[in-house]
Write a protein that holds these residues in place. Structure first.
Motif, PDB file in Angstrom:
ATOM      1  N   TYR A   1      33.428  18.345  41.074  1.00 45.21           N
ATOM      2  CA  TYR A   1      34.608  19.066  40.615  1.00 45.21           C
ATOM      3  C   TYR A   1      34.281  20.501  40.206  1.00 45.21           C
ATOM      4  O   TYR A   1      35.121  21.196  39.634  1.00 45.21           O
ATOM      5  N   ALA A   2      33.072  20.945  40.496  1.00 45.24           N
ATOM      6  CA  ALA A   2      32.572  22.211  39.938  1.00 45.24           C
ATOM      7  C   ALA A   2      33.516  23.392  40.163  1.00 45.24           C
ATOM      8  O   ALA A   2      33.753  24.186  39.241  1.00 45.24           O
ATOM      9  N   GLU A   3      34.047  23.511  41.360  1.00 45.31           N
ATOM     10  CA  GLU A   3      34.874  24.686  41.645  1.00 45.31           C
ATOM     11  C   GLU A   3      36.218  24.645  40.909  1.00 45.31           C
ATOM     12  O   GLU A   3      36.888  25.674  40.775  1.00 45.31           O
ATOM     13  N   ASN A   4      36.586  23.490  40.417  1.00 46.14           N
ATOM     14  CA  ASN A   4      37.878  23.363  39.736  1.00 46.14           C
ATOM     15  C   ASN A   4      37.829  23.693  38.246  1.00 46.14           C
ATOM     16  O   ASN A   4      38.854  24.050  37.661  1.00 46.14           O
ATOM     17  N   PHE A   5      36.662  23.564  37.631  1.00 49.96           N
ATOM     18  CA  PHE A   5      36.614  23.731  36.178  1.00 49.96           C
ATOM     19  C   PHE A   5      37.024  25.124  35.704  1.00 49.96           C
ATOM     20  O   PHE A   5      37.702  25.246  34.666  1.00 49.96           O
ATOM     21  N   PRO A   6      36.673  26.210  36.400  1.00 50.43           N
ATOM     22  CA  PRO A   6      37.192  27.517  35.963  1.00 50.43           C
ATOM     23  C   PRO A   6      38.716  27.586  36.035  1.00 50.43           C
ATOM     24  O   PRO A   6      39.355  28.197  35.166  1.00 50.43           O
ATOM     25  N   ILE A   7      39.294  26.959  37.061  1.00 49.87           N
ATOM     26  CA  ILE A   7      40.758  26.928  37.193  1.00 49.87           C
ATOM     27  C   ILE A   7      41.367  26.135  36.045  1.00 49.87           C
ATOM     28  O   ILE A   7      42.327  26.566  35.404  1.00 49.87           O
ATOM     29  N   TRP A   8      40.777  24.960  35.783  1.00 57.93           N
ATOM     30  CA  TRP A   8      41.309  24.121  34.711  1.00 57.93           C
ATOM     31  C   TRP A   8      41.135  24.776  33.346  1.00 57.93           C
ATOM     32  O   TRP A   8      41.959  24.576  32.443  1.00 57.93           O
ATOM     33  N   SER A   9      40.089  25.564  33.200  1.00 55.42           N
ATOM     34  CA  SER A   9      39.893  26.307  31.955  1.00 55.42           C
ATOM     35  C   SER A   9      41.022  27.312  31.753  1.00 55.42           C
ATOM     36  O   SER A   9      41.555  27.453  30.636  1.00 55.42           O
ATOM     37  N   GLU A  10      41.400  28.015  32.824  1.00 52.41           N
ATOM     38  CA  GLU A  10      42.506  28.968  32.731  1.00 52.41           C
ATOM     39  C   GLU A  10      43.800  28.252  32.389  1.00 52.41           C
ATOM     40  O   GLU A  10      44.620  28.760  31.609  1.00 52.41           O
ATOM     41  N   GLN A  11      43.994  27.065  32.958  1.00 55.10           N
ATOM     42  CA  GLN A  11      45.200  26.296  32.643  1.00 55.10           C
ATOM     43  C   GLN A  11      45.201  25.889  31.169  1.00 55.10           C
ATOM     44  O   GLN A  11      46.237  25.976  30.488  1.00 55.10           O
ATOM     45  N   ALA A  12      44.049  25.459  30.673  1.00 54.08           N
ATOM     46  CA  ALA A  12      43.938  25.082  29.262  1.00 54.08           C
ATOM     47  C   ALA A  12      44.267  26.265  28.361  1.00 54.08           C
ATOM     48  O   ALA A  12      44.947  26.123  27.335  1.00 54.08           O
ATOM     49  N   SER A  13      43.791  27.449  28.741  1.00 52.95           N
ATOM     50  CA  SER A  13      44.068  28.641  27.954  1.00 52.95           C
ATOM     51  C   SER A  13      45.561  28.942  27.935  1.00 52.95           C
ATOM     52  O   SER A  13      46.134  29.246  26.883  1.00 52.95           O
TER      53      SER A  13
END
Length: 199
Positions: free
Chosen positions: A115-127
């Protein structure tokens, strides 16, 4: 439809006429912001969102950093309007700086490589969720706010001034304070342009 949560969302609007007269004690506002962020969901319950809450002269200092950086890139003959805009944010009682901890993101990438490429995206969503939660909670308490994005201009000065971890990445800024002006009407595009429902 009557729904208390939706009623709360309706109160969340951009307020640019801010004052310093908060309807709650400062410690209650701090607790409200912290609780809103703590209750915001994040992928894998990563809790990657971080916040710096600045009041009074500390908030003024932040907007001073922003103004100093903008002065370097905005033409002198156009700077008066830019300065007035920044001063309107500094006129509030405080500012929330929203960060995402990249160390958390990198740790999840190592732990779950598929899932590595998704975690930066999910981090932005969390923010974004944390920002929305704080904004809505403030609005529900009768506190005005708006969401700004002057990063990365002041990032280095801010990190140095408040000794922030290098892994914290600034994502947004939320000046807040008393509502000193009316809200304009909010318009919506037609539902048929935004939604598809199949049953």
């Amino acid at each position: 439809m009557s729904n208390s949560f939706l009623d709360t969302l309706k109160t969340r609007r951009s307020q640019y006429a801010l004052g310093k007269n908060l309807p709650l004690p400062q410690e209650d506002v701090t607790a409200l912001i912290q609780e809103a962020i703590k209750l915001s969901p994040s992928s894998f319950n990563s809790q990657s969102s971080r916040a710096v809450i600045l009041y009074a002269s500390q908030s003024d200092k932040f907007w001073g950093f922003v103004k100093d950086e903008l002065r370097k890139i905005v033409p002198a003959d156009a700077f008066a309007a830019t300065e007035a805009k920044i001063d309107s944010f500094a006129a509030g009682a405080g500012t929330v700086l929203f960060y995402e901890d990249q160390e958390v993101v990198a740790g999840l990438q190592q732990q779950f490589p598929s899932y590595a490429e998704n975690f930066p995206i999910w981090s932005e969503q969390a923010s974004g969720i944390a920002q929305f939660a704080v904004w809505s909670a403030l609005a529900n308490a009768g506190i005005g706010a708006s969401l700004q994005h002057y990063n990365p201009l002041p990032d280095a000065a801010v990190a140095a001034e408040w000794n922030l971890p290098a892994s914290w990445k600034l994502r947004a800024q939320m000046p807040f304070g008393s509502n000193e002006g009316a809200f304009g009407e909010k318009s919506f595009i037609d539902d048929t342009q935004r939604f598809r429902v199949f049953a």
